[in-house]
Structure formats: C-alpha cells, structure tokens
Design a protein around this motif. Structure first.
Motif, PDB file in Angstrom:
ATOM      1  N   MET A  55       0.852  -1.197   0.000  1.00 25.04           N
ATOM      2  CA  MET A  55       0.000   0.000   0.000  1.00 25.04           C
ATOM      3  C   MET A  55       0.884   1.242   0.000  1.00 25.04           C
ATOM      4  SD  MET A  55      -2.934   1.163   2.748  1.00 25.04           S
ATOM      5  CE  MET A  55      -1.750   1.575   4.011  1.00 25.04           C
ATOM      6  N   THR A  56       0.557   2.204  -0.829  1.00 24.33           N
ATOM      7  CA  THR A  56       1.316   3.453  -0.880  1.00 24.33           C
ATOM      8  C   THR A  56       1.072   4.268   0.385  1.00 24.33           C
ATOM      9  OG1 THR A  56       1.140   3.531  -3.285  1.00 24.33           O
ATOM     10  CG2 THR A  56       1.674   5.585  -2.163  1.00 24.33           C
ATOM     11  N   PRO A  57       2.136   4.659   1.098  1.00 27.49           N
ATOM     12  CA  PRO A  57       1.925   5.474   2.302  1.00 27.49           C
ATOM     13  C   PRO A  57       1.412   6.868   1.937  1.00 27.49           C
ATOM     14  CG  PRO A  57       4.269   5.302   1.798  1.00 27.49           C
ATOM     15  CD  PRO A  57       3.564   4.362   0.867  1.00 27.49           C
ATOM     16  N   LYS A  58       0.585   7.418   2.806  1.00 27.79           N
ATOM     17  CA  LYS A  58       0.025   8.749   2.584  1.00 27.79           C
ATOM     18  C   LYS A  58       0.191   9.549   3.865  1.00 27.79           C
ATOM     19  CE  LYS A  58      -4.263  11.035   1.059  1.00 27.79           C
ATOM     20  NZ  LYS A  58      -5.682  10.808   0.679  1.00 27.79           N
ATOM     21  N   VAL A  59       0.892  10.674   3.787  1.00 26.31           N
ATOM     22  CA  VAL A  59       1.187  11.440   4.988  1.00 26.31           C
ATOM     23  C   VAL A  59       0.609  12.844   4.874  1.00 26.31           C
ATOM     24  CG1 VAL A  59       3.302  10.123   5.375  1.00 26.31           C
ATOM     25  CG2 VAL A  59       3.437  12.310   4.181  1.00 26.31           C
ATOM     26  N   PHE A  60       0.257  13.381   6.034  1.00 23.83           N
ATOM     27  CA  PHE A  60      -0.134  14.783   6.150  1.00 23.83           C
ATOM     28  C   PHE A  60       0.977  15.503   6.892  1.00 23.83           C
ATOM     29  CE2 PHE A  60      -2.270  18.020   8.950  1.00 23.83           C
ATOM     30  CZ  PHE A  60      -2.426  18.986   7.958  1.00 23.83           C
ATOM     31  N   ILE A  61       1.395  16.642   6.361  1.00 22.35           N
ATOM     32  CA  ILE A  61       2.465  17.411   7.003  1.00 22.35           C
ATOM     33  C   ILE A  61       1.859  18.595   7.737  1.00 22.35           C
ATOM     34  CG2 ILE A  61       4.541  18.798   6.632  1.00 22.35           C
ATOM     35  CD1 ILE A  61       5.278  17.045   4.326  1.00 22.35           C
ATOM     36  N   SER A  62       2.072  18.608   9.054  1.00 19.24           N
ATOM     37  CA  SER A  62       1.602  19.694   9.910  1.00 19.24           C
ATOM     38  C   SER A  62       2.795  20.575  10.264  1.00 19.24           C
ATOM     39  CB  SER A  62       0.987  19.112  11.186  1.00 19.24           C
ATOM     40  OG  SER A  62       0.729  20.129  12.136  1.00 19.24           O
ATOM     41  N   TYR A  63       2.670  21.878  10.027  1.00 21.06           N
ATOM     42  CA  TYR A  63       3.795  22.784  10.309  1.00 21.06           C
ATOM     43  C   TYR A  63       3.266  24.181  10.563  1.00 21.06           C
ATOM     44  CZ  TYR A  63       3.302  24.764   5.582  1.00 21.06           C
ATOM     45  OH  TYR A  63       2.818  25.398   4.466  1.00 21.06           O
ATOM     46  N   SER A  64       4.158  25.039  11.031  1.00 18.78           N
ATOM     47  CA  SER A  64       3.805  26.444  11.257  1.00 18.78           C
ATOM     48  C   SER A  64       4.458  27.299  10.188  1.00 18.78           C
ATOM     49  CB  SER A  64       4.292  26.883  12.646  1.00 18.78           C
ATOM     50  OG  SER A  64       4.108  28.273  12.808  1.00 18.78           O
ATOM     51  N   TRP A  65       3.748  28.357   9.759  1.00 19.74           N
ATOM     52  CA  TRP A  65       4.326  29.289   8.788  1.00 19.74           C
ATOM     53  C   TRP A  65       5.281  30.223   9.526  1.00 19.74           C
ATOM     54  CZ3 TRP A  65      -0.247  31.102   5.148  1.00 19.74           C
ATOM     55  CH2 TRP A  65      -0.761  29.959   4.479  1.00 19.74           C
ATOM     56  N   SER A  66       6.362  29.667  10.016  1.00 21.83           N
ATOM     57  CA  SER A  66       7.299  30.432  10.854  1.00 21.83           C
ATOM     58  C   SER A  66       7.990  31.524  10.058  1.00 21.83           C
ATOM     59  CB  SER A  66       8.353  29.490  11.444  1.00 21.83           C
ATOM     60  OG  SER A  66       7.744  28.398  12.082  1.00 21.83           O
ATOM     61  N   SER A  67       8.424  31.165   8.860  1.00 22.51           N
ATOM     62  CA  SER A  67       9.137  32.115   8.001  1.00 22.51           C
ATOM     63  C   SER A  67       9.077  31.581   6.576  1.00 22.51           C
ATOM     64  CB  SER A  67      10.592  32.250   8.447  1.00 22.51           C
ATOM     65  OG  SER A  67      11.286  31.027   8.227  1.00 22.51           O
ATOM     66  N   PRO A  68       9.307  32.433   5.602  1.00 23.94           N
ATOM     67  CA  PRO A  68       9.347  31.936   4.214  1.00 23.94           C
ATOM     68  C   PRO A  68      10.403  30.845   4.031  1.00 23.94           C
ATOM     69  CG  PRO A  68       9.179  34.325   4.230  1.00 23.94           C
ATOM     70  CD  PRO A  68       9.396  33.908   5.658  1.00 23.94           C
ATOM     71  N   ALA A  69      11.543  30.985   4.710  1.00 25.37           N
ATOM     72  CA  ALA A  69      12.603  29.979   4.584  1.00 25.37           C
ATOM     73  C   ALA A  69      12.146  28.637   5.133  1.00 25.37           C
ATOM     74  CB  ALA A  69      13.858  30.444   5.317  1.00 25.37           C
ATOM     75  N   HIS A  70      11.438  28.646   6.285  1.00 27.95           N
ATOM     76  CA  HIS A  70      10.960  27.395   6.877  1.00 27.95           C
ATOM     77  C   HIS A  70       9.907  26.751   5.971  1.00 27.95           C
ATOM     78  CE1 HIS A  70       9.953  24.429   9.875  1.00 27.95           C
ATOM     79  NE2 HIS A  70       8.682  24.827   9.892  1.00 27.95           N
ATOM     80  N   LYS A  71       9.037  27.599   5.408  1.00 26.19           N
ATOM     81  CA  LYS A  71       8.002  27.070   4.525  1.00 26.19           C
ATOM     82  C   LYS A  71       8.640  26.399   3.304  1.00 26.19           C
ATOM     83  CE  LYS A  71       3.823  28.431   2.000  1.00 26.19           C
ATOM     84  NZ  LYS A  71       2.904  29.550   1.657  1.00 26.19           N
ATOM     85  N   GLU A  72       9.677  27.018   2.741  1.00 28.67           N
ATOM     86  CA  GLU A  72      10.367  26.428   1.594  1.00 28.67           C
ATOM     87  C   GLU A  72      11.058  25.121   1.981  1.00 28.67           C
ATOM     88  OE1 GLU A  72      10.529  27.078  -1.717  1.00 28.67           O
ATOM     89  OE2 GLU A  72       8.832  28.357  -1.166  1.00 28.67           O
ATOM     90  N   ARG A  73      11.604  25.068   3.204  1.00 26.00           N
ATOM     91  CA  ARG A  73      12.267  23.846   3.683  1.00 26.00           C
ATOM     92  C   ARG A  73      11.257  22.704   3.797  1.00 26.00           C
ATOM     93  NH1 ARG A  73      15.508  20.332   5.007  1.00 26.00           N
ATOM     94  NH2 ARG A  73      16.475  19.956   7.020  1.00 26.00           N
ATOM     95  N   VAL A  74      10.063  23.015   4.353  1.00 29.27           N
ATOM     96  CA  VAL A  74       9.008  22.006   4.483  1.00 29.27           C
ATOM     97  C   VAL A  74       8.548  21.546   3.104  1.00 29.27           C
ATOM     98  CG1 VAL A  74       6.655  21.579   5.288  1.00 29.27           C
ATOM     99  CG2 VAL A  74       8.261  22.832   6.747  1.00 29.27           C
ATOM    100  N   LYS A  75       8.402  22.510   2.182  1.00 29.94           N
ATOM    101  CA  LYS A  75       7.995  22.166   0.810  1.00 29.94           C
ATOM    102  C   LYS A  75       9.023  21.241   0.152  1.00 29.94           C
ATOM    103  CE  LYS A  75       6.829  24.265  -3.668  1.00 29.94           C
ATOM    104  NZ  LYS A  75       7.919  23.621  -4.433  1.00 29.94           N
ATOM    105  N   ALA A  76      10.312  21.503   0.390  1.00 28.96           N
ATOM    106  CA  ALA A  76      11.358  20.658  -0.195  1.00 28.96           C
ATOM    107  C   ALA A  76      11.285  19.236   0.349  1.00 28.96           C
ATOM    108  CB  ALA A  76      12.729  21.270   0.101  1.00 28.96           C
ATOM    109  N   ILE A  77      10.982  19.117   1.639  1.00 23.92           N
ATOM    110  CA  ILE A  77      10.840  17.787   2.239  1.00 23.92           C
ATOM    111  C   ILE A  77       9.629  17.073   1.645  1.00 23.92           C
ATOM    112  CG2 ILE A  77      10.259  16.595   4.401  1.00 23.92           C
ATOM    113  CD1 ILE A  77      12.046  18.669   5.824  1.00 23.92           C
TER     114      ILE A  77
END
Length: 479
Positions: free
Chosen positions: A1-23
């Motif tokens: 079965m293909t794993p399906k994940v939800f990513i929960s994060y805070s919009w701390s900074s544009p840099a953090h948001k880009e880091r989460v997006k890269a992950i």
C-alpha cells in the motif's frame, strides 16, 4: 500500500516554509503520497476544518509534525491553527496507547541543544531533519518507517537450545567482553594491542578448558555421551563465532607475519584442549570427543574466513604449520604435528542423534546442522575442506580427508577452483600450494587423488572425482 502522509507545520518564516515544501517534494519523489496545505488547501477552504480532517482521516497513514520554535510556542499555548491542530493530535496521542501515526520531525534546537518538541509529543520517538546533513543521514530511516520496512527487523523466534535441557554451561560474557576490548584497541590504534589479544585468547581457551571432562561422567552410555557432545559443542558455538570475528579483524588490521604467529599459537592451544588433561589418569577417549569436534569445526571456519578475506599466503602459512603436542610420552621427533591433528570423527556422536539414519561422517553431519552463520555457510566449509585436501596433495607429509564432501552433488566444483581457470585466480591456488607451475599442480592433484582411491579411506562415491572437483584439467587455461 502506498503510504500517505499529512504534514503539519507552522508558517514560521518563508525559509521554513520552503524547507518544508522541499521535504514534501522529496517524499513525493520517493513514492510517498503527501497532503500539505501548499498543494491541497485552496482559496476559500476552511483551514481549521482542513487540518482537523487530515489529522483524523483514516486514509492518512502518518502525520509528520514539523517541530520548530514557532510551532512549539503555538502548540503549547494553543495559538491559532497550530494550536487547534495540536489539540486534535494530543487527544489522538493520549487516547491511543500504541499509536505510531504521529511522527515528530525535529527542525530546530534551542540554545541548550535540546530539540524543540511540543509538550504533548515530548515522549514520542522523533526524527532529526534539522539540517541538510541530518536530513540525508536520517532520510532512509524516515522513508522505511513510512513504508513499514524498517532496516532492523527482529529475527524470528528460534528453537530452544538443546544445551539448556542438559548440562548448565558458564556464560560466555567474558570472552565477548574481551573481544570488544580488543576490537576497540585495534580500531583506535591503541598501544598494547598484544595485551588485549592475550586477554581475549586466554578467555576463550579458559572457557573451553573449563568444559573438559575431569571426572568420570555419571552416565557413560553411548546415547548419553552422544547427547553430551551435541550439548557441549552447541554451547561452544558463540566462541566459534567470536574467533571468526577476531580473524576477520586482525587479518585486515594486523601485519600478516605477526598475525600468522598469533593465529598458529591459538590453534595449537585449541589442539591441546583435545588431549586428556594431565590430572586425569583413568578415562575413555570418547569423553573428549566434544573438544575434538569443536577443534575440527573451528579449523574449517578459520580457513573459510581467510578464503573470504583472500588471505592466501596466510592460509598457506597456517596449513604448513606444525603444532607442539602436549603428549610428553611421544618421542621428541613426533611431538610436532601437522594440520592432520584437526581431523576427527565420532561414532559416539552418531548415537547422540537418536535417529535411524547412519552417516558416513557424524561429525560432518553435526557441522552441517550447526552451520547458522550468514557470512560462512555450509558450502563455504565444504570448499575449505576441499582446499585443505588440495594443499595435502601438493605438499608431502600432510594427510587430509574431506568428510563434508559427502554433501555435494555430482559435478561439484567450488568457486575458488572454478575461478582458477583464469590465470589471475590460479595464482591464489599457486600461493597456497607453494607451486608456481599449473602443470606441476595438475600432476600433484592426479597423484593425490590416486592415493586416496587406493588408501582404503575411500568409501561411497568419494575418492574418484577429486580431480574434477578441483577443476584440474582447466586450471590456468585462460591467460
């Protein structure tokens, strides 16, 4: 079965948001379906409802909680969206004792080098992706976990060791501890390696010596003595494995001249254990069959390990060695014995099997049953057995009979001899034989095989095809 994940994060900074997006993008490229607001929360959607739905959605196999200082501050103080989301998660966490759905991902550390984690997740096992280096180091662990394919899989439950139901044997913790100390001394290039080596060897020999019979066994029936051999040699198996580790370690890190001397001294001590203790005056030879079986098994494992490590000169040094017998009643000229001394068989062991089948070599049968290492399988022991026979063919004064050969099929040729069709691999056999000429080696093999055929030791279908097993006709035929 293909794993399906939800990513929960805070919009701390544009840099953090880009880091989460890269992950998230990296997970998608590795076959993990990702739900994240960047891609899945459209204008006009209720973001709180979206987060709540994702956290409790049964199709979501895992929730990755990206923990940085801002996320922790909002979660602990129940602020904005993260606060709402954390309340949902915490309820899930605290009401499911064996939950593994929620995975804290550490993205930042505080000034005390402690990871930022919300209070409600403080006791959960987390994964560190705080830097690109940590991400690369822990990425496989994360993807394996999400797919339910951990790198470390618990072995299946094995059978209860037979020795637990017979005699009690001392724990092998001391030899194990001494091996670890020696290993660290060698790997760290510490001074005094010889002292750590001596401690290890003394611990192994001391343990094995403690198992030698010194008083008449209470039950001297063949069945009981056969079971005792099985029990004792099985109890010695950890020592066999420690010696394999020791050989692998020193063959790579210790100079060959130095290690060959140490290994030969050790093997000599193993042979001494097969002899009757000096304090025992009345005995039956089969009381010491366990030590003889173990010595033979250990010798095959030692040669097998050296073959794996391609230490061919070391193999020749060991096979050409002479060992001082402890039997002082022998004439001085007979006190030095060759590797012949490791050969053994035991009809008493046959009785211990408690089965109708009769084996050409009960010792070979036991070694086959006892072969449970992944790095040295029974086939490797057969190859080592045949290689020792090859050496005996090429060098006068050495007798060997490879009892494990009974377990091979027709047209058997081990890898070492097949490869020796090529000149570069033939040179390995030439080193072991101490003979450079392929033609001379072929003549030696032919003469040796003939001696076995007429020696009276040939039985079954053995003795007639050693030339074929050693690939004699094709040795060194590809330049």
């Amino acid at each position: 079965m293909t794993p399906k994940v939800f990513i929960s994060y805070s919009w701390s900074s544009p840099a953090h948001k880009e880091r989460v997006k890269a992950i998230a993008d990296r997970l998608l490229s590795d076959g993990v379906d990702v739900v994240i607001d960047i891609y899945d929360l459209k204008e006009g959607y209720d973001k709180n409802a979206f987060m709540e739905k994702m956290v409790v959605d049964k199709s979501i196999t895992n929730v990755l909680v990206m923990c940085d200082s801002v996320y922790v501050e909002k979660a602990d103080n129940k602020k904005s969206g993260v606060g709402t989301e954390s309340q949902i998660i915490s309820q899930q966490v605290y009401t499911k004792v064996e939950q593994s759905k929620f995975i804290p991902i550490v993205c930042e550390y505080d000034e005390h080098s402690e990871p930022y984690l919300p209070v409600f997740m403080g006791s959960l096992i987390w994964i560190d992706l705080s830097t690109p280096e940590k991400e690369n180091h822990n990425w496989e662990r994360l993807v394996r976990h999400l797919n339910g394919k951990p790198a470390d899989i618990k072995p299946k439950l094995g059978q209860r060791p037979s020795y637990l139901d017979s005699e009690q044997h001392a724990p092998v913790s001391e030899p194990y501890a001494k091996l670890n100390s020696l290993k660290q001394a060698i790997l760290q290039n510490r001074t005094g390696v010889s002292y750590f080596r001596r401690d290890f060897v003394d611990a192994v020999i001391g343990y094995l010596d403690g198992m030698r019979v010194r008083t008449r066994p209470e039950d001297t029936e063949l069945l009981s003595l056969g079971k005792k051999i099985i029990s004792d040699v099985t109890a010695m198996k950890p020592l066999r494995d420690y010696v394999c580790e020791w050989i692998a370690l020193e063959a790579e890190f210790t100079g060959q001249d130095d290690f060959s001397k140490e290994l030969i001294r050790f093997l000599e001590k193993i042979l001494l254990l097969t002899e009757v203790p000096s304090t025992v005056t009345s005995y039956q030879p089969n009381w010491f069959d366990a030590q003889k079986v173990f010595a033979f098994e250990l010798f095959l494992y030692s040669i097998s390990k050296l073959i794996k490590l391609e230490k061919f000169q070391l193999i020749r040094t060991v096979l050409s060695a002479r060992f001082l017998s402890g039997d002082k009643s022998l004439p001085p000229e007979h006190r030095l014995v060759s590797v012949n001394a490791f050969l053994t068989d035991s009809e008493t062991l046959q009785a211990g099997f408690e089965e109708d089948s009769r084996y050409y070599s009960p010792v070979a049968e036991f070694i086959k049953r006892n072969a449970d290492r992944e790095d040295i399988v029974f086939g490797d022991l057969i190859q080592a057995d045949l290689l020792i026979l090859f050496y005996s063919f090429c060098n006068d004064g050495i007798y060997w009979y490879p009892n494990t050969i009974h377990y091979v099929g027709y047209n058997y040729k081990p890898e070492l001899f097949i490869r020796a069709t090529q000149h570069q691999y033939f040179e390995h056999l030439a080193i072991i034989a101490g003979i450079a000429s392929a033609q001379e080696i072929k003549l030696k093999i032919k003469a040796g095989a003939q001696r076995v055929r007429v020696s009276g030791f040939s039985y079954g279908r053995m003795g007639s095809d050693f030339e074929s097993m050693m690939n004699a006709e094709r040795l060194d035929s590809i330049k």
